[in-house]
Design an enzyme around this catalytic site. Structure first.
Site, PDB file in Angstrom:
ATOM      1  CG  HIS A 146    -114.699  71.204  11.239  1.00 15.57           C
ATOM      2  ND1 HIS A 146    -114.284  71.603   9.996  1.00 15.57           N
ATOM      3  CD2 HIS A 146    -115.127  72.331  11.863  1.00 15.57           C
ATOM      4  CE1 HIS A 146    -114.456  72.910   9.868  1.00 15.57           C
ATOM      5  NE2 HIS A 146    -114.967  73.376  11.008  1.00 15.57           N
ATOM      6  CE1 TYR A 154    -122.713  65.223  -3.652  1.00 18.67           C
ATOM      7  CE2 TYR A 154    -121.577  63.244  -2.931  1.00 18.67           C
ATOM      8  CZ  TYR A 154    -122.649  63.859  -3.558  1.00 18.67           C
ATOM      9  OH  TYR A 154    -123.645  63.080  -4.110  1.00 18.67           O
ATOM     10  CD  GLN A 165    -116.060  73.433  15.860  1.00 19.11           C
ATOM     11  OE1 GLN A 165    -116.196  72.488  15.076  1.00 19.11           O
ATOM     12  NE2 GLN A 165    -115.686  74.632  15.437  1.00 19.11           N
ATOM     13  CD  GLU A 185    -120.773  72.188  -0.814  1.00 21.83           C
ATOM     14  OE1 GLU A 185    -119.814  72.674  -1.435  1.00 21.83           O
ATOM     15  OE2 GLU A 185    -120.980  70.950  -0.727  1.00 21.83           O
TER      16      GLU A 185
END
Length: 395
Positions: free
Chosen positions: A166, A272, A101, A262
C-alpha cells in the site's frame, strides 16, 4: 446521501428498515438493474497493441509530439514512440525498493514541460533498517530523452515503515500548477490507523508546490499537530487520481479490503473514514471498523462490492467514441476490465464494464493527444494498448 454501489445500496436499505423479508426482493431489484446497465449498447471499439514486452508497467504520461513515458515497477523508465518502439531504460533514475507492492509508480510531466522539461515520478524509497515509504522525485529530461538530469527527491511520505504494501501512488497536476500526490496506509493493522493521524502522511492526499514544498493554503497549514502538506485523510490505498475538466476538482479511486473500493472527490481538510468506516470487510470476512457511516466522515461518491481493484483514472474529453465524452474510465485489477462511469450532478448514474474478455489486469488508463484511450496491462509481459473506434476485437 451520495450514490453507492447497487447491491450494497439495496442491502443497506434493508438494514435501515430492519425488515429481513425485504432482502431477497431488494437484492433481486439491484441485480436486475445491474443486468440492464450491462445490456446497454456500447460503441464498437477494437483493441490495438501499441507496445509489448514491458515488465509490469505502472504509469504512463504523454510527451509533446505523442511519445509516451512508461514506468516499470522494477524501477525502469521507458520511452515509447507512437509506432511502438520501446527505448532502453532512461538513465538517472534513483534506486527503488521493488519488494512486494513497492517499485516505480506514476509519472507525470510539468505543465510547463515545453519550457523546463521536468518529469515527476513516485516510487518506493528504502530507508535504514528495512523501512520504506512513498517518495516524489523530479528530474529534467535531456534533449535526447535518454536520461534524467538533476534528479532530486522533493517530497517523502513520513515516517517510513517496514512494509511492502500500500504505497499509493498517483500524481495529478491541478490547473493552478500545484500537484496532488496520493499515498497508501501501508496495510498492516499497526499502520492503517495512521490514516486518521494528521502528524503522519500515511493514507493521505497531499498537495504540493511544483518544488515539493507544501502549498501555503492547505487546510492544516500552521497547525503544530499536523503535516502542512495534507489535503485530505482517512484513505486506504489510492491508485487513481485525475482532475475533472472544467471544475479543476480532484477525483480519486482507492482500493478497499474485501469489497468497498471507492470513488471519491477529496476536498480540503475532509476525512474519508478509513479504517473507521468502510463498505468492505476484512479479508478473513470479519467485520471491519464501526460500520459504513460516522459523523464527520465522508461517504464515497460511489463504491464497488465486490472489489474491482481500481487503478488508473481519467475523464474522457474527446469525441472519438460516440456517447463516451465526459465519462470516467477506471482500470480493473481484481476484476480485469475497463470500467466506464457516467456522471450527472456529481453522482454516478450509469456503470458499464468493458473489455472483460481481454483477460488482462489494467493498471493505468490515459487519454492520448489523438483523443483515443490508452491502457497499461499489468503483467511480466505488459502492453500499451490503444482503443480504436470500429469493429470490436483485439490484436
Amino acid at each position: 446521501m451520495r450514490q453507492r454501489s447497487l447491491t450494497r445500496t439495496a442491502m443497506g436499505a434493508v438494514a435501515v428498515c430492519a425488515l429481513a423479508g425485504m432482502v431477497a426482493t431488494a437484492f433481486a431489484a439491484a441485480q436486475t438493474r445491474a443486468r440492464s446497465d450491462a445490456a446497454k449498447p456500447q460503441p464498437a471499439v477494437s483493441v490495438e497493441t501499441v507496445a509489448d514486452g514491458l515488465e509490469r508497467p505502472w504509469g504512463l504520461a504523454f510527451l509533446p509530439g505523442g511519445r509516451m513515458l512508461v514506468t516499470e515497477k522494477a524501477g525502469r523508465l521507458r520511452l515509447v514512440s507512437p509506432d511502438g518502439k520501446v527505448s532502453a531504460p532512461v538513465t538517472g533514475m534513483p534506486k527503488v525498493d521493488a519488494r512486494g507492492q513497492g517499485g516505480l509508480f506514476d509519472v507525470a510531466i510539468s505543465p510547463d514541460f515545453g519550457k523546463n522539461r521536468l518529469v515527476y515520478f513516485t516510487f518506493a524509497e528504502a530507508g535504514e533498517g528495512g523501512v520504506n515509504g512513498t517518495a516524489l522525485g523530479r528530474g529534467r529530461l535531456a534533449d535526447n530523452a535518454a536520461r534524467l538530469e538533476d534528479v532530486q527527491v522533493i517530497w517523502r511520505q513520513s515516517p517510513k515503515y517496514a512494509s511492502t504494501k500500500h504505497f499509493g501512488s498517483r500524481i495529478a497536476f491541478a490547473p493552478d500548477g500545484r500537484l496532488f500526490v496520493t499515498t497508501g496506509e501501508r496495510s498492516d493493522d499497526q499502520f492503517r490507523v495512521k490514516s486518521q493521524a494528521l502528524d503522519e502522511t500515511l493514507g493521505k492526499v497531499v498537495r504540493l508546490e511544483p518544488d515539493g514544498t507544501p502549498a501555503a493554503d492547505n487546510p492544516f497549514a500552521g497547525r503544530p499537530d499536523a503535516k502542512p502538506e495534507i489535503w485530505s485523510y482517512g484513505h486506504r490505498n489510492i491508485q487513481g487520481a485525475a482532475i475533472e475538466p472544467g471544475t479543476g476538482r480532484l477525483w480519486t479511486v482507492e482500493h478497499g479490503p474485501r469489497g468497498g473500493d471507492e470513488l471519491n472527490r477529496p476536498e480540503a481538510g475532509k476525512n474519508y473514514g478509513w479504517p473507521v468506516i468502510s463498505y468492505g470487510r476484512e479479508y478473513s470476512g470479519a467485520k471491519l471498523g464501526e460500520g459504513t457511516e460516522k459523523e464527520g466522515m465522508e461517504q464515497p461518491v460511489y463504491y464497488w462490492d465486490p472489489s474491482i481493484g481500481p487503478s488508473g483514472l481519467v475523464f474522457y474529453t474527446g469525441d472519438a467514441y460516440p456517447g463516451w465524452q465526459g465519462s470516467v474510465f477506471v482500470g480493473g485489477l481484481a476484476i480485469p476490465m475497463l470500467d466506464r462511469l457516467e456522471l450527472a450532478d456529481g453522482k454516478v448514474v450509469h456503470e458499464e464494464r468493458l473489455l472483460e474478455d481481454l483477460g488482462e489486469r489494467i493498471r493505468d488508463v490515459r487519454q492520448g493527444p489523438d483523443g483515443l484511450l490508452y491502457l497499461l496491462t499489468d503483467s511480466d509481459d505488459g502492453r500499451v494498448l490503444r482503443l480504436k473506434p470500429g469493429k470490436a476485437g483485439k490484436s
